[in-house]
Write an enzyme that holds these catalytic residues in place. Structure first.
Site, PDB file in Angstrom:
ATOM      1  N   ASN A 103       1.630  12.109   6.628  1.00  0.00           N
ATOM      2  CA  ASN A 103       2.075  11.080   5.693  1.00  0.00           C
ATOM      3  C   ASN A 103       2.529  11.730   4.392  1.00  0.00           C
ATOM      4  O   ASN A 103       1.732  12.393   3.726  1.00  0.00           O
ATOM      5  CB  ASN A 103       0.944  10.096   5.373  1.00  0.00           C
ATOM      6  CG  ASN A 103       1.379   9.068   4.338  1.00  0.00           C
ATOM      7  OD1 ASN A 103       2.193   8.191   4.645  1.00  0.00           O
ATOM      8  ND2 ASN A 103       0.867   9.176   3.135  1.00  0.00           N
ATOM      9  N   GLU A 104       3.783  11.542   4.078  1.00  0.00           N
ATOM     10  CA  GLU A 104       4.337  11.977   2.789  1.00  0.00           C
ATOM     11  C   GLU A 104       4.034  13.442   2.503  1.00  0.00           C
ATOM     12  O   GLU A 104       3.794  13.817   1.357  1.00  0.00           O
ATOM     13  CB  GLU A 104       3.811  11.092   1.660  1.00  0.00           C
ATOM     14  CG  GLU A 104       4.177   9.644   1.855  1.00  0.00           C
ATOM     15  CD  GLU A 104       4.209   8.831   0.584  1.00  0.00           C
ATOM     16  OE1 GLU A 104       3.578   9.244  -0.391  1.00  0.00           O
ATOM     17  OE2 GLU A 104       4.893   7.797   0.573  1.00  0.00           O
ATOM     18  N   ASN A 164       8.294   5.363   4.042  1.00  0.00           N
ATOM     19  CA  ASN A 164       7.515   4.677   3.004  1.00  0.00           C
ATOM     20  C   ASN A 164       8.488   4.434   1.861  1.00  0.00           C
ATOM     21  O   ASN A 164       8.877   5.375   1.167  1.00  0.00           O
ATOM     22  CB  ASN A 164       6.371   5.561   2.502  1.00  0.00           C
ATOM     23  CG  ASN A 164       5.354   5.876   3.580  1.00  0.00           C
ATOM     24  OD1 ASN A 164       5.357   5.271   4.648  1.00  0.00           O
ATOM     25  ND2 ASN A 164       4.477   6.826   3.300  1.00  0.00           N
ATOM     26  N   TYR A 190       8.566   1.067  -7.209  1.00  0.00           N
ATOM     27  CA  TYR A 190       8.559   2.359  -7.894  1.00  0.00           C
ATOM     28  C   TYR A 190       9.941   2.805  -8.371  1.00  0.00           C
ATOM     29  O   TYR A 190      10.031   3.742  -9.152  1.00  0.00           O
ATOM     30  CB  TYR A 190       8.005   3.447  -6.978  1.00  0.00           C
ATOM     31  CG  TYR A 190       6.530   3.351  -6.700  1.00  0.00           C
ATOM     32  CD1 TYR A 190       5.622   3.180  -7.731  1.00  0.00           C
ATOM     33  CD2 TYR A 190       6.049   3.451  -5.411  1.00  0.00           C
ATOM     34  CE1 TYR A 190       4.261   3.101  -7.465  1.00  0.00           C
ATOM     35  CE2 TYR A 190       4.697   3.385  -5.142  1.00  0.00           C
ATOM     36  CZ  TYR A 190       3.811   3.214  -6.174  1.00  0.00           C
ATOM     37  OH  TYR A 190       2.465   3.144  -5.913  1.00  0.00           O
ATOM     38  N   TRP A 216       2.383  -2.387   2.987  1.00  0.00           N
ATOM     39  CA  TRP A 216       1.354  -1.596   2.295  1.00  0.00           C
ATOM     40  C   TRP A 216       0.741  -2.501   1.240  1.00  0.00           C
ATOM     41  O   TRP A 216       1.369  -2.767   0.273  1.00  0.00           O
ATOM     42  CB  TRP A 216       1.964  -0.341   1.652  1.00  0.00           C
ATOM     43  CG  TRP A 216       0.881   0.576   1.182  1.00  0.00           C
ATOM     44  CD1 TRP A 216       0.433   0.734  -0.104  1.00  0.00           C
ATOM     45  CD2 TRP A 216       0.094   1.451   1.996  1.00  0.00           C
ATOM     46  NE1 TRP A 216      -0.596   1.648  -0.129  1.00  0.00           N
ATOM     47  CE2 TRP A 216      -0.816   2.101   1.150  1.00  0.00           C
ATOM     48  CE3 TRP A 216       0.074   1.733   3.372  1.00  0.00           C
ATOM     49  CZ2 TRP A 216      -1.745   3.030   1.626  1.00  0.00           C
ATOM     50  CZ3 TRP A 216      -0.844   2.647   3.827  1.00  0.00           C
ATOM     51  CH2 TRP A 216      -1.734   3.291   2.961  1.00  0.00           C
ATOM     52  N   LYS A 230      -2.118  -3.319  -3.930  1.00  0.00           N
ATOM     53  CA  LYS A 230      -0.991  -3.818  -3.138  1.00  0.00           C
ATOM     54  C   LYS A 230      -1.428  -4.660  -1.936  1.00  0.00           C
ATOM     55  O   LYS A 230      -0.613  -4.994  -1.075  1.00  0.00           O
ATOM     56  CB  LYS A 230      -0.124  -2.659  -2.647  1.00  0.00           C
ATOM     57  CG  LYS A 230       0.560  -1.925  -3.781  1.00  0.00           C
ATOM     58  CD  LYS A 230       1.599  -0.947  -3.301  1.00  0.00           C
ATOM     59  CE  LYS A 230       2.073  -0.088  -4.451  1.00  0.00           C
ATOM     60  NZ  LYS A 230       1.043   0.885  -4.914  1.00  0.00           N
TER      61      LYS A 230
END
Ligand code: GCB
Length: 891
Positions: free
Chosen positions: A446-447, A513, A519, A604, A625
């Site tokens: 992930n990321e 994502n 953001y 999310w 969130k």
């Protein structure tokens, strides 16, 4: 899993398991045998002694005095981080370090060839275990089951001391966790024995309990047609004794318990381990078909020695086919299914990670109520009990290892120790979750391309090499399921950039994502930007099935907006009005829904969750969130949006139910409906019918009477009429006045004065005084303003020209403006002219001079006469900018 699926076996030759009375130590725990289980599984949940903090090795010795320690039961964690309050308190519960557990058990007697295993369903994050003073093993990784063969240290029929050291220190050089994934991330790694512990007693020849914590028996449907399903079963056997001739019998039973297939095979088992492959055929298989029909068989492997059963393991079996198509999306049993769902973290407010079965069940009920058909188990392996629930509910699951944010604390590709740990956690995940029909993809990262973020490493890391290795490992373990990964940064170039490696394409699938509306700049263009970006990825990666693995926004149920398009979006600060979160979902979901090539999406997040990087919305140490609060008590507006949008039956729900006492005498009424249009009636008066494009019906500028306004909304779909009700309290402007917190996305109450969020405005832009920051509450030294109400100056509206048209009842009013000059060195020429209903009320006023300096409040009041129900205020900068913090209109 073992306990749940292991019913039977009265004929076991496992020795007598009646608990023997132990010596008379007060803390000795008597073992209570789970009755009716086919394996001798004894829960070790009660009577543990616990102490947090560093200790000397003396604590592992039987004669150590733990009288002063706390008595706890497991599941247990010492962390309770995250609360709905503006600041931490002394009991925040965010301690990281070592916690010690001691338990003395009066062990049952056992036949001489019995082996004793300790089974830990998970310990956060590094566990060391001693039995009777002897170190019996270490396990690194906070999420997977591990078992230890403790036979050599165990004393059957006597007291045994188990000591566990759990370590959740921050991953930093020198700490036990420094080579254990995750090295970082936006979630808190809780410490302790936070899932169950049990003692497992097996004969020396058994189904292997030491197979990366897996069940030892692994089944998969190799071929499935209408007429038959061919099931391949692999069972790993372990023999700690001398060679033996045994029989392995594997059976499949249907949901009623009738045997539908059997295979029996003689096995000549030498000392060590051996894999046995068996093939079984089921006629006219009943498919596991997702939410529509999650039908399950069970597969059981029985190892026997003539007439005696030595061991038996039963596992779930769901027969299904599935595939992911880069253009057409996801297919289950040949039918296209749009996967729409949520991510879930495993903490609850007040419980941390130490969850009860009821808490797992409640989570699944809420996800089912939402109408989701898929769950991303973020960002790590979830409890077996949870995956069982997913099987039973028919959810399609994305299972994941915690390779999050990068492979190294110091840059580069990561150490061999870190690689070994990531590989181990992936093998554990795959073996332990292999038999869950719900699981359809293994996520290997992930990321990881965002590694310079979130405080993991200052230097860019190189995540690709480890990602490639994990791809190989996943294929070795399970060629039947695709891998996936969640990408943060490809082509983003905004707040996050890749470290230069192209990671997308390493796994078989990809999830993006993406936080349009949150953001990134231009929040108001969320829908178009997300859609356009997904289309670009589809063209760029024509062979790659694409999903949206995260999207969303923060939402606090105590913070409210009158107009989500006017205020400043402070994504990692305060406020986070509930209405804005809902709006982001209203905007982004249609962009996902419209694209068949997007095989799945995961909001999310389903629940607010613990993260010590956060101080946002109305909470501390929580990522807000969630569609539901961290205590599972409040369904936010965004929850209702999805519940309506994903419902197969007619549904309607008012938004804004938590914003009861309204700031303004008009409001935008919003309802969610899966009907073409809806009708609104307030206080018995018909407001009108509004269309409901993309499930959102809106009535703008609806007047509210002072006091209760009972609203009813009705819609008809498929011949069925549905309705919802809500009572909002309108303000009385004649008594309370009308107040606007310019630039602010949310309103607030200051003493007796209620300010609404910024609205009724054209031109200018919202500004923020102190932007929040990951890992710290503000970025840079806090800026302050000298003002009577500092709160009003957190945000302001700035520009050379902007105007407000405020609905104000006719009559004489006093208008008060709160102005200031934010720049330390404003241009000499800065000056403001303000017109009220066309008449100059401020004339070329230099704000800093008038206030006696920059960042000082300037209050100016003037009388106005309103007719026609509208007050217009025009702000104009003669030089520099106008910076307006608030407007008050009062009698
Ligand atoms: C992400 C991360 C997730 C964070 C989330 C957020 O992209 O994968 O762990 O919690 O963003 O809320 O910022």
């Amino acid at each position: 899993m073992q306990v749940r699926f292991t019913r039977l076996a009265a004929t076991l030759a496992l020795g007598s398991l009646a608990a023997v009375a132990g010596p008379s130590q007060a803390e000795t725990v008597k073992l209570s045998q789970k009755s009716g289980t086919e394996r001798e599984v004894t829960e070790l949940s009660q009577g543990w002694k616990f102490h947090f903090g560093p200790e000397t090795p003396a604590v592992t010795a039987p004669d150590f005095q733990d009288d002063g320690w706390q008595t706890v039961s497991v599941p247990h964690t010492w962390n309770r981080i995250g609360t709905y309050a503006p600041a931490r308190t002394p009991d925040t519960g965010n301690a990281q370090g070592t916690g010690w557990y001691r338990l003395t058990v009066a062990a049952p007697a056992a036949a001489p060839d019995m082996r004793q295993y300790l089974d830990f369903a998970a310990v956060g994050a590094v566990a060391d275990v001693w039995v009777n003073g002897k170190h019996v093993g270490t396990h690194k990784g906070a999420f997977s089951r591990f078992r230890l063969d403790v036979t050599d240290a165990w004393k059957a029929g006597a007291d045994n001391l188990i000591v566990v050291r759990a370590d959740n220190s921050k991953p930093e050089p020198g700490n036990a966790t420094s080579s254990v994934i995750p090295l970082g991330g936006d979630f808190f790694v809780h410490g302790g024995i936070y899932r169950n512990v049990s003692l497992l007693q097996l004969p020396s020849a058994s189904i292997d309990p030491l197979d990366y914590g897996g069940p030892g028996t692994y089944a998969r449907a190799a071929q499935v047609t209408e007429s038959q399903a061919v099931i391949d079963v692999r069972t790993r056997l372990r023999n700690a004794g001398t060679g033996r001739n045994l029989t392995l019998t594997t059976q499949i039973t249907d949901a009623k318990g009738s045997i539908v297939a059997t295979a029996a095979q003689p096995v000549s088992l030498e000392k060590g381990t051996a894999d046995v492959a068996q093939r079984l055929t089921i006629k006219s298989p009943h498919r596991w078909n997702g939410r529509a029909d999650p039908y399950m068989y069970a597969v059981s492997a029985t190892l026997s020695d003539g007439a005696t059963v030595l061991d038996k393991v039963t596992q779930p079996l769901g027969i299904r086919t599935f595939r992911f198509d880069p253009d057409a999306g996801f297919f289950l049993n040949g039918q296209h299914v749009k996967l729409k769902g949520v991510s879930r973290h495993q903490d609850w407010l007040g419980s941390g990670w130490a969850l009860t079965p009821e808490q797992h069940r409640k989570d699944m009920e809420l996800i089912e109520e939402l109408g989701a058909n898929t769950i991303r188990q973020a960002h790590y392996q979830h409890a077996d009990a949870w995956s069982d629930l997913a099987d039973e509910a028919g959810m399609v699951v994305w299972a994941e290892i915690p390779y999050v944010s990068g492979p190294s604390l110091t840059g580069g590709e990561g150490t061999p120790q870190l690689w070994a740990n990531a590989e181990q956690q992936l093998r554990e995940l795959i073996r332990q979750d292999f038999n869950h029909p719900a699981v359809m993809m293994w996520s290997i990262g992930n990321e990881v391309d965002s590694s310079a973020m979130l405080g993991v490493s200052k230097e860019p890391t190189k995540p690709l090499a480890l990602l490639k290795r994990l791809q190989e490992v996943a294929k070795e373990e399970d060629p039947s399921r695709p891998t996936t990964m969640a990408d943060c940064c490809e082509d983003l170039g905004m707040m996050a950039k890749t470290a230069g490696e192209q990671v997308v394409g390493t796994a078989d699938l990809v999830g993006y994502n993406r936080y349009y509306g949150w953001y990134y700049p231009k929040p108001l263009e969320a829908r178009a930007e997300l859609g356009a970006q997904l289309d670009k990825f589809h063209v760029k990666h024509p062979q790659l099935p694409i999903s949206v693995s995260e999207y969303g926004a923060g939402g606090a149920v105590s913070q409210h907006s009158d107009d989500v398009t006017s205020g400043f979006v402070n994504f990692i600060g305060r406020p986070h009005p509930e209405e804005y979160e809902a709006w982001v979902h209203e905007q982004t979901w249609p962009a996902i829904a419209a694209r068949d090539f997007v095989f799945a999406s995961w909001v999310w997040n389903m629940f607010d969750f613990a993260s010590d990087l956060r101080g946002e919305g109305d909470s501390i140490d929580l990522n807000d969130k969630g569609l539901v609060t961290a205590d599972r008590k409040v369904r936010k507006d965004a929850f209702w949006f999805y519940k309506v949008a994903w419902s197969d039956t007619p549904a309607i729900h008012f938004a804004g139910k938590h914003y009861v006492a309204r700031a303004y005498p008009v409001m935008t009424v919003k309802a969610y409906a899966n009907a073409p249009a809806a009708r609104l009636v307030i206080n018995g008066r018909t407001i009108g019918e509004a269309p409901c494009p993309d499930n959102v019906c809106e009535w703008k500028q609806v007047p509210l009477a002072p006091g209760p306004n009972k609203a009813v909304v009705t819609a008809t779909a498929n011949g069925e009429t549905v309705s919802d009700e809500m009572t909002w309290t309108g303000p009385d402007p004649m008594k309370q006045g009308i107040r606007i917190d310019a630039g602010n996305l949310a309103g607030s109450v200051l003493g007796k004065r209620q300010f609404g969020s910024d609205t009724f405005v054209t031109g200018g832009k919202p500004m923020v005084l102190n932007l929040g920051g990951f890992g710290k509450m503000t970025s840079g030294p806090p800026r302050t303003v000298e003002a009577a109400e500092l709160r009003l100056f957190d945000y302001w509206r700035q520009g050379t020209d902007f105007s407000y048209g405020i609905p104000v009842p006719d009559g004489d009013w006093t208008v008060t403006l709160h102005l200031f000059e934010p720049s330390a060195v404003p241009p000499e020429t800065q000056a403001v002219t303000v017109k009220a209903n066309g008449t100059n009320v401020l004339d070329a006023l230099n704000v800093a001079k008038a206030a006696g300096g920059s960042r000082k409040e300037l209050v100016r009041s003037f009388p106005v006469q309103v007719s026609g129900g509208l007050l217009s205020l025009d702000f104009n900068a003669v030089g520099g900018n106008v910076s307006l913090a608030a407007i008050e209109v009062a009698r």
